[in-house]
Design an enzyme around this catalytic site. Structure first.
Site, PDB file in Angstrom:
ATOM      1  N   ARG A 100      -9.301   1.026   6.500  1.00 52.10           N
ATOM      2  CA  ARG A 100      -8.887   0.386   5.124  1.00 52.10           C
ATOM      3  C   ARG A 100     -10.007   0.217   4.195  1.00 52.10           C
ATOM      4  O   ARG A 100     -11.023   0.189   4.774  1.00 52.10           O
ATOM      5  CB  ARG A 100      -8.271  -1.012   5.400  1.00 52.10           C
ATOM      6  CG  ARG A 100      -6.863  -0.736   6.322  1.00 52.10           C
ATOM      7  CD  ARG A 100      -5.700  -0.355   5.399  1.00 52.10           C
ATOM      8  NE  ARG A 100      -4.296  -0.541   6.132  1.00 52.10           N
ATOM      9  CZ  ARG A 100      -4.011   0.600   6.960  1.00 52.10           C
ATOM     10  NH1 ARG A 100      -4.600   1.617   6.995  1.00 52.10           N
ATOM     11  NH2 ARG A 100      -2.656   0.440   7.508  1.00 52.10           N
ATOM     12  N   ARG A 128      -8.033   1.849  12.782  1.00 53.30           N
ATOM     13  CA  ARG A 128      -7.281   1.576  11.627  1.00 53.30           C
ATOM     14  C   ARG A 128      -8.269   1.505  10.410  1.00 53.30           C
ATOM     15  O   ARG A 128      -9.360   0.675  10.289  1.00 53.30           O
ATOM     16  CB  ARG A 128      -6.837   0.051  11.759  1.00 53.30           C
ATOM     17  CG  ARG A 128      -5.590  -0.277  10.511  1.00 53.30           C
ATOM     18  CD  ARG A 128      -5.473  -1.614  11.040  1.00 53.30           C
ATOM     19  NE  ARG A 128      -4.352  -2.206   9.762  1.00 53.30           N
ATOM     20  CZ  ARG A 128      -3.033  -1.837   9.966  1.00 53.30           C
ATOM     21  NH1 ARG A 128      -2.528  -1.263  11.271  1.00 53.30           N
ATOM     22  NH2 ARG A 128      -2.270  -2.219   9.224  1.00 53.30           N
ATOM     23  N   CYS A 187       0.783  -1.178   0.051  1.00 54.72           N
ATOM     24  CA  CYS A 187      -0.014   0.117  -0.090  1.00 54.72           C
ATOM     25  C   CYS A 187       0.900   1.266  -0.042  1.00 54.72           C
ATOM     26  O   CYS A 187       0.338   2.370  -0.119  1.00 54.72           O
ATOM     27  CB  CYS A 187      -1.012  -0.097   1.314  1.00 54.72           C
ATOM     28  SG  CYS A 187      -0.178  -0.073   2.653  1.00 54.72           S
ATOM     29  N   GLU A 194      -7.967  -5.801  -0.267  1.00 59.96           N
ATOM     30  CA  GLU A 194      -7.548  -4.725   0.933  1.00 59.96           C
ATOM     31  C   GLU A 194      -6.650  -4.020   0.501  1.00 59.96           C
ATOM     32  O   GLU A 194      -5.585  -4.244  -0.028  1.00 59.96           O
ATOM     33  CB  GLU A 194      -7.221  -5.532   2.123  1.00 59.96           C
ATOM     34  CG  GLU A 194      -7.098  -4.593   3.469  1.00 59.96           C
ATOM     35  CD  GLU A 194      -5.626  -4.319   3.680  1.00 59.96           C
ATOM     36  OE1 GLU A 194      -5.175  -3.346   4.294  1.00 59.96           O
ATOM     37  OE2 GLU A 194      -4.829  -5.078   2.840  1.00 59.96           O
TER      38      GLU A 194
END
Length: 436
Positions: free
Chosen positions: A169, A167, A85, A123
């Site tokens: 995502r 978090r 990412c 993801e």
């Protein structure tokens, strides 16, 4: 007391999964617990592969995904994983799909197109749906649709789903069109929606003693403690104890072994960093036990300001007003009581910041794993460097989020196929086999 496990093991659901960019297997932990059969995985990082093998099996292949023979990947029901990412992260390079890692989203798509699983889980960081990289994201969705998948996507904050970490995502779940349905994401439950804080996931771990910080080499990488009605008693495995140490009379009671719970002492310079400038403190203020953790980043291994935590038993003191760039190592500040609400951190004024009279410490590897909702049975190999261990945890997918997505996907596949055999194969076969 039982060991921490935010992803209780469900019975096998008959579905097989292959994982791309598997890392150390934090996503695989969640899918395995959801009942999936892990049959194949791949990652380029040799340390991550070692961690995966140590915990999940030898079916992981070490190597560059772009050089891999796609036909060597077995036919599976679900392909999961998230390409690196960094090129899409707000804190990363910003190179997007032109970056070496950013290009890997298209490698992921090519594998989906070739293998044609009945579903996939993708993801990545939230930066992928921000303005700068949104054209790449929209193009990716269009390409998934063009190769025959109905896609759903959602930004997910792990804290909404029972993880003690803020978090965020983005997840894409694709369903092969011939199955005739669109995936619906699970909704957060009232019980777990933003209710979990650090106390819930690391509060039962023993707090490292002052002796450790003065003599860290006297402590092993494993902490073993006794559980009684008063407090855990901390001792170590096969290491000399501090001079004058007297074992607790209940040490012969049930002991629980917790791996990778050794704190890492910080230098004076590192400890002073967040307090050197109030702006640092506002941006990187370490959380207390009454808060969720900020996002554990991929660069967690670099140390300060990442992964700092105020230990329990804080003392409330009067707030101190400071000037920008004033050193605060000897100053005292305000911290809320452990059982009360915290005061607001002022983001508007640079001449005031709330600081803590005690120095923070760094999260241990075990604490980071728990914050990522990884069960205690997962243990990183001892021969991995500390930086590699932190990197593996920071790069991973929160296991509980993967678990809940996996459970929901399995249920929807089972309902749609109207079959009593949830694992019944529905993969299209271009070589002449009939789809069931």
């Amino acid at each position: 007391m039982t060991k921490f496990d935010a992803t209780p093991q469900l019975p096998p659901n008959g579905l097989t999964v292959a994982e791309l960019f598997a890392g150390g297997g934090l996503m695989a932990v969640g899918l395995k617990s959801a009942g999936y059969d892990l049959v194949w995985a791949n990652d380029f990082d040799k340390n991550a592969v070692k961690a995966y093998r140590h915990n999940l099996g030898d079916h992981i292949v070490h190597g560059d995904i772009t050089a891999l023979d796609i036909d060597s990947i077995p036919d599976v029901d679900v392909i999961a994983g998230g390409p690196p990412c960094q090129d899409y992260s707000v804190a990363g390079t910003g190179a997007g799909e032109s970056g070496e890692r950013g290009k890997l989203v298209w490698a992921y798509l090519r594998i989906i197109e070739t293998k044609r699983p009945k579903a996939f889980i993708f993801e990545n960081v939230k930066g992928l749906i921000m303005k700068k990289h949104r054209p790449t994201f929209d193009s990716l969705l269009e390409r998934f649709a063009a190769i025959g998948y109905t896609v759903s996507w959602r930004p997910i904050n792990a804290w909404d789903y029972g993880v003690a970490q803020k978090r965020e995502r983005v997840f894409i779940v694709g369903i092969r069109e011939d199955l005739g349905f669109t995936f619906e994401f699970p909704e957060p439950s009232a019980e777990y929606y933003r209710t979990q804080v650090l106390r819930d996931v690391i509060g039962d771990l023993p707090e490292p003693s002052e002796y450790y910080y003065r003599h860290p080499r006297n402590y092993d990488r494993r902490a073993v403690y006794s559980i009684d009605e008063v407090a855990p008693t901390v001792r170590t495995v096969n290491r000399p104890m501090p001079d004058g140490y007297k074992p607790h009379p209940e040490d012969a009671h049930v002991t629980v072994e917790i791996a990778k719970h050794n704190p890492q002492p910080l230098s004076e310079k590192a400890l002073e960093y967040p307090h050197r400038d109030p702006r640092h403190l506002q941006k990187h203020r370490p959380p207390t036990e009454d808060e969720p953790s900020p996002t554990l980043p991929a660069v967690l291994h670099k140390g300060v300001p990442y992964g700092l935590f105020y230990p329990p038993n804080h003392v409330q003191t009067q707030a101190t007003t400071v000037k920008p760039h004033q050193r605060l190592s000897n100053q005292r500040g305000y911290v809320a009581d452990m059982d009360g609400p915290g005061r607001t951190v002022n983001t508007c004024r640079l001449d005031h910041a709330e600081i803590h009279p005690q120095q923070p410490r760094r999260f241990t590897v075990r604490e980071c794993l728990r914050i990522q909702s990884v069960p205690d049975w997962y243990v990183l190999p001892d021969d991995l460097s500390l930086s590699a261990q932190y990197r593996i945890v920071g790069n991973g997918v929160a296991s509980r989020v993967a678990y809940l997505l996996g459970v929901t996907l399995a249920e929807q596949l089972r309902t749609t196929t109207e079959s009593s055999a949830i694992g019944e194969r529905l993969i299209s076969d271009d070589s002449g086999r009939e789809a069931v």
